[in-house]
Design an enzyme around this catalytic site. Structure first.
Site, PDB file in Angstrom:
ATOM      1  N   GLY A 181       4.832  -0.995   2.734  1.00 39.88           N
ATOM      2  CA  GLY A 181       5.794  -1.824   1.645  1.00 39.88           C
ATOM      3  C   GLY A 181       6.244  -3.093   2.497  1.00 39.88           C
ATOM      4  O   GLY A 181       5.756  -3.845   2.701  1.00 39.88           O
ATOM      5  N   SER A 182       7.335  -2.758   2.965  1.00 42.93           N
ATOM      6  CA  SER A 182       8.335  -3.566   2.962  1.00 42.93           C
ATOM      7  C   SER A 182       7.797  -3.929   5.214  1.00 42.93           C
ATOM      8  O   SER A 182       7.796  -5.279   5.160  1.00 42.93           O
ATOM      9  CB  SER A 182       9.798  -3.298   3.805  1.00 42.93           C
ATOM     10  OG  SER A 182      10.413  -2.919   2.474  1.00 42.93           O
TER      11      SER A 182
ATOM     12  N   LEU B  33      30.196  -2.562 -24.013  1.00 40.59           N
ATOM     13  CA  LEU B  33      29.477  -2.263 -24.694  1.00 40.59           C
ATOM     14  C   LEU B  33      29.812  -0.713 -25.139  1.00 40.59           C
ATOM     15  O   LEU B  33      30.261  -0.600 -26.449  1.00 40.59           O
ATOM     16  CB  LEU B  33      28.006  -2.570 -24.963  1.00 40.59           C
ATOM     17  CG  LEU B  33      27.516  -3.066 -26.278  1.00 40.59           C
ATOM     18  CD1 LEU B  33      28.027  -5.341 -25.346  1.00 40.59           C
ATOM     19  CD2 LEU B  33      26.498  -3.690 -26.055  1.00 40.59           C
TER      20      LEU B  33
ATOM     21  N   GLU C 242       9.222  -7.137  -4.540  1.00 39.92           N
ATOM     22  CA  GLU C 242       8.612  -8.303  -3.310  1.00 39.92           C
ATOM     23  C   GLU C 242      10.159  -8.394  -2.324  1.00 39.92           C
ATOM     24  O   GLU C 242      10.240  -9.455  -2.056  1.00 39.92           O
ATOM     25  CB  GLU C 242       8.878  -9.970  -3.694  1.00 39.92           C
ATOM     26  CG  GLU C 242       7.497 -10.261  -5.218  1.00 39.92           C
ATOM     27  CD  GLU C 242       7.718 -11.533  -5.731  1.00 39.92           C
ATOM     28  OE1 GLU C 242       8.031 -12.299  -5.095  1.00 39.92           O
ATOM     29  OE2 GLU C 242       6.798 -11.580  -6.609  1.00 39.92           O
TER      30      GLU C 242
ATOM     31  N   TRP D 278       1.758  -0.105  -6.411  1.00 40.05           N
ATOM     32  CA  TRP D 278       2.369  -1.679  -6.763  1.00 40.05           C
ATOM     33  C   TRP D 278       2.169  -2.843  -7.533  1.00 40.05           C
ATOM     34  O   TRP D 278       2.863  -3.766  -7.297  1.00 40.05           O
ATOM     35  CB  TRP D 278       3.651  -1.312  -6.384  1.00 40.05           C
ATOM     36  CG  TRP D 278       4.974   0.138  -5.538  1.00 40.05           C
ATOM     37  CD1 TRP D 278       4.302   0.552  -3.633  1.00 40.05           C
ATOM     38  CD2 TRP D 278       5.245   1.008  -6.173  1.00 40.05           C
ATOM     39  NE1 TRP D 278       4.924   1.541  -4.143  1.00 40.05           N
ATOM     40  CE2 TRP D 278       4.680   1.869  -4.956  1.00 40.05           C
ATOM     41  CE3 TRP D 278       5.488   1.408  -7.264  1.00 40.05           C
ATOM     42  CZ2 TRP D 278       5.573   3.136  -6.006  1.00 40.05           C
ATOM     43  CZ3 TRP D 278       5.464   2.349  -8.145  1.00 40.05           C
ATOM     44  CH2 TRP D 278       6.222   3.204  -6.997  1.00 40.05           C
TER      45      TRP D 278
ATOM     46  N   GLU E  76      -0.149  -1.438  -0.058  1.00 43.07           N
ATOM     47  CA  GLU E  76       0.011  -0.384  -0.054  1.00 43.07           C
ATOM     48  C   GLU E  76       0.909   0.898  -0.367  1.00 43.07           C
ATOM     49  O   GLU E  76       1.872   1.372   0.371  1.00 43.07           O
ATOM     50  CB  GLU E  76      -0.679   0.254   1.406  1.00 43.07           C
ATOM     51  CG  GLU E  76      -1.492  -1.402   1.013  1.00 43.07           C
ATOM     52  CD  GLU E  76      -3.195  -1.603   2.333  1.00 43.07           C
ATOM     53  OE1 GLU E  76      -2.718  -0.248   3.782  1.00 43.07           O
ATOM     54  OE2 GLU E  76      -3.655  -1.796   2.358  1.00 43.07           O
TER      55      GLU E  76
ATOM     56  N   ARG F 135      33.964  -7.239 -32.119  1.00 40.94           N
ATOM     57  CA  ARG F 135      34.489  -6.065 -32.137  1.00 40.94           C
ATOM     58  C   ARG F 135      35.630  -5.759 -32.251  1.00 40.94           C
ATOM     59  O   ARG F 135      35.988  -6.406 -31.202  1.00 40.94           O
ATOM     60  CB  ARG F 135      33.841  -5.300 -30.873  1.00 40.94           C
ATOM     61  CG  ARG F 135      34.140  -3.595 -30.751  1.00 40.94           C
ATOM     62  CD  ARG F 135      33.921  -2.589 -31.075  1.00 40.94           C
ATOM     63  NE  ARG F 135      33.934  -1.297 -31.066  1.00 40.94           N
ATOM     64  CZ  ARG F 135      34.330   0.184 -31.411  1.00 40.94           C
ATOM     65  NH1 ARG F 135      33.272  -0.121 -32.804  1.00 40.94           N
ATOM     66  NH2 ARG F 135      34.210   1.035 -31.717  1.00 40.94           N
TER      67      ARG F 135
END
Length: 387
Positions: A139-140, A345, A370, A164, A135, A275
């Site tokens: 959360g936690s 990259l 989670e 969430w 909510e 590359r």
């Protein structure tokens, strides 16, 4: 640019059926996920039809009993399917994990009548689920949730806001944790809420840095009247239901994280091979080859960790600590590997011409959902020090 075809990971699987299942998953990733993942992510398009395809293939029901339409597969196999899906498109892999999580309450704590009535439809692929615990202010600290469900005759009248919620506003059903009693964990219950429930509405989806094709939204309950027969378990059992589901769900997140990390590594290795600088492939330079070696080692370690926890679950052993360890290690590894892939990259890694930057943005959320990784450390520490 789409991701190059993922390299097949060598796996130790418990049966020929499991090997065929992984082969089917890899085929679906190549045909249904990779060709469209980058474009749909950029456009923020939710691939609802992909979940129907996965459902038709039996991939939305793997760890549940065959008599209810499930696949009767051990978690060891189910998680490797999730990893394969997430390596092609995290929004899909995570979506399957969330759907499986949303079915857990009914499958584990529902009555035989409830399971027979609703579970086959939930596992068929025609329905997609969501899990409603968090909510805006809790959360936690899940035990602090405020969404109330007050019994009025044969119906619960539900008021409050959930936050969430993956698939919020798009799901066909919601496993919702609500307050039916006193403050704290003992006053929480679980309701199975239809997606078409009168009095239930979704806010506009959150604007996220990644996972843009996966809708995440608040859900508002405004006098929603949910039938009493949709109470899963008993009143006050909701917190127990939530914790049991999260232990399994954390393994799903761990597997998804390794999928993203594997995709990032595959991209980095392919790029390093082709590359050329100073007259030779950059993969020949020791500094870069060491980076690739560290990336690969973290992936193998993470995969071993989540599979070890899954085997404990399959054997009926306690696995809460191991699930927290797997979620913590695998998601931290995914963040490191994805960041290193961008570095391999170089300038191209920072552009949207290659998916490295998307992997990096996606990996970040896995350290949060989670249970944040700080909460995972708290869980592990409590297991280590309890008498």
């Amino acid at each position: 640019m789409t991701t190059s075809p993922a390299k097949a990971v060598e796996r130790q699987l418990p049966s020929e059926e499991a090997r065929e299942l992984l082969g089917l998953t890899r085929d679906l990733v190549q045909r249904e996920l990779l060709p469209r993942a980058a474009e749909d992510e950029a456009a923020g398009r939710f691939p609802r039809e992909v979940f129907r395809t996965l459902g038709d293939a039996g991939l939305l029901s793997l760890p549940y009993e065959e008599r209810h339409g499930g696949g009767d597969q051990p978690y060891e196999v189910y998680l490797q399917v999730l990893e394969e899906l997430a390596s092609g498109w995290l929004a899909v892999g995570l979506g399957v994990s969330v759907h499986t999580l949303s079915c857990h309450a009914l499958a584990t704590f529902g009555t035989d009548e409830q399971r027979g009535r609703w579970l086959p439809g939930m596992l068929s692929g025609e329905q997609l689920g969501a899990y409603c615990l968090s909510e805006p202010q809790s959360g936690s600290d899940a035990a602090a949730l405020r969404t109330r469900a007050d019994l009025d005759g044969d119906e619960y009248v539900v008021n409050g806001t959930k936050a969430w919620i993956t698939h919020g506003g798009r799901a066909d059903f919601y496993s919702a944790l609500v307050r039916t009693g006193e403050e704290g964990a003992r006053g929480i219950s679980c309701l199975l809420v239809p997606g078409t429930q009168t009095g239930l509405s979704a806010a506009p989806p959150e604007q996220k840095m990644g996972m843009k094709s996966s809708p995440t939204a608040q859900l508002h309950f405004d006098g929603a009247r949910v039938s009493r027969d949709r109470l899963i378990g008993t009143e006050g059992q909701g917190f127990q239901i939530a914790l049991a589901a999260l232990d399994s769900g954390r393994l799903g997140i761990a597997a998804c994280a390794i999928g993203v990390a594997q995709a990032a590594l595959d991209l980095a290795v392919d790029y390093a091979r082709t590359r050329r600088q100073f007259g030779r492939p950059i993969a020949d330079f020791q500094g870069l080859s060491f980076m690739l070696a560290d990336m690969a080692t973290q992936i193998e370690a993470g995969r071993s960790l989540y599979l070890s926890a899954a085997r404990r679950r399959d054997a009926g052993l306690a696995f809460s600590k191991e699930a927290a360890m797997a979620k913590l290690f695998c998601t931290d590894a995914a963040m490191r590997v994805a960041t290193d892939a961008v570095q391999v990259l170089g300038g191209y890694g920072y552009t949207q011409d290659f998916p490295a930057e998307r992997f990096m943005r996606e990996a970040k959320v896995l350290q949060i959902v989670e249970g944040t990784n700080q909460i995972q450390r708290l869980v592990i520490g409590r297991h280590l020090t309890k008498s």
